[in-house]
Design a protein around this motif. Structure first.
Motif, PDB file in Angstrom:
ATOM      1  N   HIS A 313       0.819  -1.211   0.000  1.00 17.92           N
ATOM      2  CA  HIS A 313       0.000   0.000   0.000  1.00 17.92           C
ATOM      3  C   HIS A 313       0.854   1.264   0.000  1.00 17.92           C
ATOM      4  O   HIS A 313       0.503   2.266  -0.647  1.00 17.92           O
ATOM      5  CB  HIS A 313      -0.947  -0.004   1.195  1.00 17.92           C
ATOM      6  N   ARG A 316       2.142   1.872  -3.459  1.00 23.02           N
ATOM      7  CA  ARG A 316       1.045   2.374  -4.290  1.00 23.02           C
ATOM      8  C   ARG A 316       0.752   3.845  -3.988  1.00 23.02           C
ATOM      9  O   ARG A 316       0.568   4.658  -4.911  1.00 23.02           O
ATOM     10  CB  ARG A 316      -0.203   1.535  -4.051  1.00 23.02           C
ATOM     11  N   PRO A 320       1.742   6.197  -7.516  1.00 19.29           N
ATOM     12  CA  PRO A 320       0.468   5.747  -8.093  1.00 19.29           C
ATOM     13  C   PRO A 320       0.560   5.328  -9.554  1.00 19.29           C
ATOM     14  O   PRO A 320      -0.291   4.567 -10.025  1.00 19.29           O
ATOM     15  CB  PRO A 320      -0.456   6.965  -7.915  1.00 19.29           C
ATOM     16  N   LEU A 324       2.375  -2.201 -10.511  1.00 15.74           N
ATOM     17  CA  LEU A 324       2.747  -3.119  -9.441  1.00 15.74           C
ATOM     18  C   LEU A 324       2.178  -4.514  -9.692  1.00 15.74           C
ATOM     19  O   LEU A 324       1.019  -4.658 -10.072  1.00 15.74           O
ATOM     20  CB  LEU A 324       2.219  -2.625  -8.090  1.00 15.74           C
ATOM     21  N   CYS A 345      -2.549  -3.364  -6.387  1.00 11.97           N
ATOM     22  CA  CYS A 345      -1.703  -3.813  -7.489  1.00 11.97           C
ATOM     23  C   CYS A 345      -2.449  -3.709  -8.815  1.00 11.97           C
ATOM     24  O   CYS A 345      -3.670  -3.534  -8.851  1.00 11.97           O
ATOM     25  CB  CYS A 345      -1.228  -5.252  -7.261  1.00 11.97           C
ATOM     26  N   ASP A 346      -1.684  -3.835  -9.885  1.00 13.78           N
ATOM     27  CA  ASP A 346      -2.222  -3.853 -11.241  1.00 13.78           C
ATOM     28  C   ASP A 346      -2.190  -5.251 -11.832  1.00 13.78           C
ATOM     29  O   ASP A 346      -2.991  -5.584 -12.707  1.00 13.78           O
ATOM     30  CB  ASP A 346      -1.404  -2.924 -12.142  1.00 13.78           C
TER      31      ASP A 346
END
Length: 422
Positions: A313, A316, A320, A324, A345-346
């Motif tokens: 977190h 992130r 941003p 991730l 995450c992405d």
């Protein structure tokens, strides 16, 4: 309603991953002569059919003299771009991995002080290399010390010339992967390998430009990243793997400083491993899907996973726009979606389930399959009878790696694979 796992992800270099599910890196143990071969290619062709958004390979070592495993593929000498036979070997591997359109990213690595005796061509008694001459310590007991003495030689501090050589080896390996047609590389800076050794104050006690502060300890990795970007195509991805378990709350801000430097240097993605998002309850999500993680976690495990969440977190929040990937314990659609919906995450990295079911994404992305059925439960891998005489940390990790490497071998041969049984 379509799952957020089906969303494509575009990396800063322009490479588009068709969905958020990534086959994570695992040890294949298939390169018997430390070169890519038909068996390795066959395994990756199976994964190429599985609907993955991205495939990450197991370790490719940048120096055949210093190996993390005796059976990893490796760079055997300096790559000049003129060795047609070498390029063809790797091109066949790249073509098989991407046969059905899935981008494949090669995890490149140097074990540093963690190179086992007999793994590599430097000799049984030749020292390993490391940022500083800090020996491996797996415990203070007689058995632990004996195992360490047998498994590893004493490391010696790298000279400036050796640092330059290893940087070139990473760059050469990345250029070879690009020339062969792979979609990117991931620098393995986790699990105690050489890049991790440079980043950490526990193993890097240098007083030159490669040690002493978080910024100087990051210079080795930054030099590799910067020099690699100069020799690969613009759309070739460069990522890095970190493990939250390799860091601590005491060095949290130092690690965040290093991540900021990496992000500003043109990183395409950061993979964070460790911990688990598999139980949606820990993010306050619905518990309608059956949890895949036991409620009876030890306090130590709970603390480790809490740090994993904090780590993810914080990255992130501070970065941003950094893509991730989280890897660690994902076994179900519910757990993977929880990580995405939580904004942590992405990309979701999935390892062991991929060795048992190479088409696991097709199950998770099938809207006709209910959440409670979109999962793969895995028990602990069996351990040999002599395990009680050896350190639990070594046996547990070794048993898991060996078991799933065996499943990858079966997958490569077209044989049925099996999840560990109770």
């Amino acid at each position: 309603m379509p799952s957020p796992l089906a969303d494509p992800v575009k990396l800063p270099c322009g490479l588009v991953l068709p969905n958020r599910l990534s086959k994570a890196a695992m040890a294949e143990m298939l390169a018997k002569n430390n070169k890519p071969n038909d068996t390795l290619s066959d395994a990756y062709e199976r994964w190429s059919q599985g609907g993955w958004g991205c495939i990450l390979t197991g370790n490719v070592q940048v120096d055949v003299n210093h190996m993390g495993s005796p059976f990893d593929p490796a760079l055997h000498s300096e790559y000049t771009g003129k060795d047609a036979a070498l390029l063809e070997q790797w091109k066949k591997y790249a073509d098989a991995s991407q046969k059905h359109g899935t981008p494949t990213i090669v995890q490149i690595c140097h074990p540093g002080r963690q190179s086992f005796r007999g793994a590599g061509k430097r000799g049984m008694f030749a020292p390993t290399i490391a940022p500083s001459a800090v020996p491996i310590n797996i415990g203070t007991g007689l058995v632990e010390r004996a195992i360490a003495a047998v498994a590893w030689t004493q490391p010696r501090e790298m000279t400036r010339g050796e640092i330059d050589t290893v940087i070139r080896q990473f760059v050469d390996t990345a250029r070879l992967m690009a020339d062969a047609g792979f979609s990117g590389v991931e620098l393995h800076a986790a699990h105690g390998y050489l890049l991790d050794q440079f980043l950490s104050s526990k193993t890097n006690r240098r007083t030159d430009e490669y040690g002493g502060t978080p910024e100087k300890r990051a210079r080795f990795v930054l030099d590799i990243l910067t020099e690699t970007r100069k020799v690969v195509p613009a759309n070739f991805a460069i990522g890095i793997k970190l493990n939250s378990a390799d860091h601590s709350s005491d060095t949290f801000e130092e690690t965040m400083t290093q991540i900021a430097l990496l992000a500003s240097a043109g990183l395409d993605f950061l993979e964070i491993s460790g911990g688990s998002y598999e139980d949606p309850r820990m993010m306050g999500h619905s518990t309608s899907a059956k949890a895949q993680v036991s409620d009876a976690k030890s306090a130590r495990t709970a603390a480790r996973e809490a740090f994993f969440l904090e780590f993810a977190h914080t990255v992130r929040e501070r970065h941003p726009d950094l893509v991730l990937m989280l890897t660690g314990g994902f076994r179900s659609r519910a757990g993977a979606e929880a990580a995405i919906n939580d904004g942590a995450c992405d990309l979701v990295g999935i390892g062991r389930p991929a060795a048992v079911d190479p088409k696991f994404p097709l199950l998770l992305l099938d809207e006709q399959v209910a959440d409670e059925d979109a999962k793969l439960v895995l028990e602990k891998a069996p351990v040999p009878w002599y395990a009680k005489w050896l350190p639990r940390s070594l046996i547990g990790a070794g048993a898991e790696s060996t078991y799933y490497a065996g499943q990858i071998g079966r997958l490569a041969k077209g044989l049925a694979t099996y999840a560990p049984a109770l």
